[in-house]
Design a protein around this motif. Structure first.
Motif, short mmCIF file in Angstrom:
data_model
loop_
_atom_site.label_atom_id
_atom_site.label_comp_id
_atom_site.label_asym_id
_atom_site.label_seq_id
_atom_site.Cartn_x
_atom_site.Cartn_y
_atom_site.Cartn_z
N ASN A 31 37.76 47.37 47.15
CA ASN A 31 37.70 45.92 47.04
C ASN A 31 39.11 45.38 47.11
O ASN A 31 40.03 45.97 46.51
N GLN A 33 40.73 41.36 46.89
CA GLN A 33 40.49 39.93 46.84
C GLN A 33 41.81 39.19 46.81
O GLN A 33 42.78 39.65 46.18
N PHE A 35 43.30 35.51 45.50
CA PHE A 35 42.99 34.38 44.62
C PHE A 35 44.13 33.37 44.67
O PHE A 35 45.29 33.74 44.88
N GLN A 37 45.66 30.68 41.94
CA GLN A 37 45.59 30.18 40.57
C GLN A 37 46.21 28.81 40.51
O GLN A 37 47.40 28.65 40.82
N LEU A 43 41.38 30.68 38.41
CA LEU A 43 41.53 31.59 39.54
C LEU A 43 40.42 31.29 40.54
O LEU A 43 39.24 31.43 40.23
N ASN A 45 38.60 32.05 44.09
CA ASN A 45 38.43 33.04 45.15
C ASN A 45 38.82 32.46 46.50
O ASN A 45 38.36 31.39 46.87
N TYR A 48 37.31 37.86 49.94
CA TYR A 48 36.98 39.24 49.60
C TYR A 48 37.15 40.01 50.91
O TYR A 48 36.39 39.78 51.86
N PHE A 86 47.42 35.53 44.07
CA PHE A 86 47.31 36.91 43.63
C PHE A 86 46.45 37.72 44.59
O PHE A 86 45.44 37.23 45.12
N ILE A 90 40.53 47.00 43.81
CA ILE A 90 39.82 48.04 43.07
C ILE A 90 39.92 49.30 43.91
O ILE A 90 39.45 49.33 45.05
N LYS A 97 37.75 49.26 38.02
CA LYS A 97 38.77 48.47 37.31
C LYS A 97 39.75 47.89 38.30
O LYS A 97 40.35 48.60 39.09
N SER A 98 39.93 46.58 38.23
CA SER A 98 40.78 45.91 39.20
C SER A 98 42.22 45.84 38.71
O SER A 98 42.49 45.74 37.51
N PHE A 100 45.84 43.74 39.56
CA PHE A 100 46.44 42.59 40.22
C PHE A 100 47.89 42.89 40.57
O PHE A 100 48.60 43.58 39.83
N GLY A 101 48.34 42.32 41.70
CA GLY A 101 49.76 42.27 41.98
C GLY A 101 50.42 41.21 41.11
O GLY A 101 49.75 40.46 40.39
N ASP A 102 51.75 41.14 41.17
CA ASP A 102 52.49 40.18 40.34
C ASP A 102 52.41 38.75 40.86
O ASP A 102 52.84 37.82 40.18
N TYR B 35 39.76 39.46 30.83
CA TYR B 35 41.16 39.66 31.20
C TYR B 35 42.04 38.86 30.24
O TYR B 35 41.66 37.80 29.76
N PRO B 42 50.50 38.58 35.85
CA PRO B 42 49.15 38.65 36.41
C PRO B 42 48.12 38.93 35.32
O PRO B 42 48.48 39.43 34.24
N PRO B 43 46.85 38.64 35.59
CA PRO B 43 45.80 39.01 34.64
C PRO B 43 45.75 40.52 34.47
O PRO B 43 45.96 41.28 35.41
N LEU B 45 43.25 43.57 32.95
CA LEU B 45 41.88 43.87 32.54
C LEU B 45 41.84 44.43 31.13
O LEU B 45 42.59 45.35 30.79
N VAL B 48 35.29 45.92 30.64
CA VAL B 48 34.28 45.75 31.69
C VAL B 48 32.94 46.13 31.09
O VAL B 48 32.80 47.21 30.51
N PRO B 98 32.39 47.49 43.13
CA PRO B 98 33.65 46.75 43.37
C PRO B 98 33.45 45.40 44.05
O PRO B 98 34.29 44.97 44.82
N THR B 100 32.82 41.22 44.72
CA THR B 100 33.64 40.03 44.46
C THR B 100 33.51 39.59 43.01
O THR B 100 32.40 39.46 42.47
N GLN B 101 34.65 39.33 42.37
CA GLN B 101 34.66 38.82 41.01
C GLN B 101 34.85 37.30 41.05
O GLN B 101 35.68 36.79 41.79
N PHE B 103 35.72 34.04 38.57
CA PHE B 103 36.37 33.80 37.29
C PHE B 103 35.96 32.46 36.68
O PHE B 103 35.71 31.47 37.40
N GLY B 104 35.92 32.45 35.36
CA GLY B 104 35.77 31.22 34.62
C GLY B 104 37.10 30.51 34.48
O GLY B 104 38.13 31.03 34.89
#
Lengths: 110, 112
Positions: A31, A33, A35, A37, A43, A45, A48, A86, A90, A97-98, A100-102, B35, B42-43, B45, B48, B98, B100-101, B103-104
């Motif tokens: 995966n 993605q 994003f 922010q 965040l 989307n 994907y 971002f 995964i 578990k995902s 993220f880059g900085d 997260y 960055p976020p 985790l 899960v 895996p 698409t997530q 987010f809230g």
């Protein structure tokens, strides 16, 4: 675990300019993605895109999985494009578990 | 509009308080996530819940405990937090890793 590097860390553009953001990852991914922010922390989307190319309006993205990178293109940038972009991946062995880059902080000036 | 909702939007608590963050999704997703995001980072985790199974980031201290009452709800119980726990807490859901997530909007937590 999988490493994710984004470049550039900061980018300042004049409204109307185009830009390319890059995401490199250290292992195969199930995966990927992109994003955006916004200043309130939401965040949003964008794509994907574990492989291939997608387009949505002024934004497009390409992931070359065999070479372990993804690119996000923003054309004709607007001030509302400002924020942090971002890339999150995964990995194949990450048990869902995902990572993220900085991020890339984009500022678009009027 | 996001289909993942989080309450409250803001929370200020003392180190001796017990509070809970709530997350709800109505997309029929089978995986939900917590997260933590510090400023200009960055976020990261924390937890899960996927198909009723909990996975924990081992670096998360025990003063955070998740609860999943049903497949649409995910709570995060907070107890004896420290000032360094102040952050934006984001909830997400997906069909299952895996995929698409989504987010809230997040809860901004301040621990005094």
């Amino acid at each position: 675990g999988i490493q994710v590097e984004q470049s550039p860390p900061d980018l300042i553009l004049q409204e109307g300019a185009n830009s390319t953001l890059r995401c490199n990852f250290s292992d195969s991914v199930n995966n990927l993605q992109w994003f955006h922010q916004n200043p309130w922390g939401q965040l949003i989307n964008l794509f994907y895109i574990p492989s291939g190319t997608k387009q949505n309006g002024r934004l497009s993205a390409t992931t070359v999985a065999t070479e372990r990178y993804s690119l996000l293109y923003i054309s004709s940038s607007q001030t509302t494009d400002s924020g942090v972009y971002f890339c999150a991946v995964i990995g194949g062995t990450n048990a869902g578990k995902s990572t993220f880059g900085d991020g890339t902080t984009l500022t678009v000036k009027p | 509009d996001t289909e993942v909702t989080q309450t409250p939007k803001h929370l200020v608590m003392g180190m001796t308080n017990k509070k809970s963050l709530k997350c709800e999704q109505h997309m029929g997703h089978r995986a939900m996530y917590w997260y933590k995001q510090k400023a200009k980072k960055p976020p990261e985790l924390m937890f899960v819940y996927s198909y009723e199974k909990l996975s924990i980031n081992e670096s998360v201290p025990s003063r955070f405990s998740p609860e999943c009452p049903n497949s649409s709800l995910l709570n995060l119980h907070l107890h004896a937090l420290q000032p360094e726990d102040s952050a934006l807490y984001l909830c997400a859901s997906s069909q299952g890793p895996p995929n698409t997530q989504y987010f809230g909007p997040g809860t901004r937590l301040t621990v005094l």
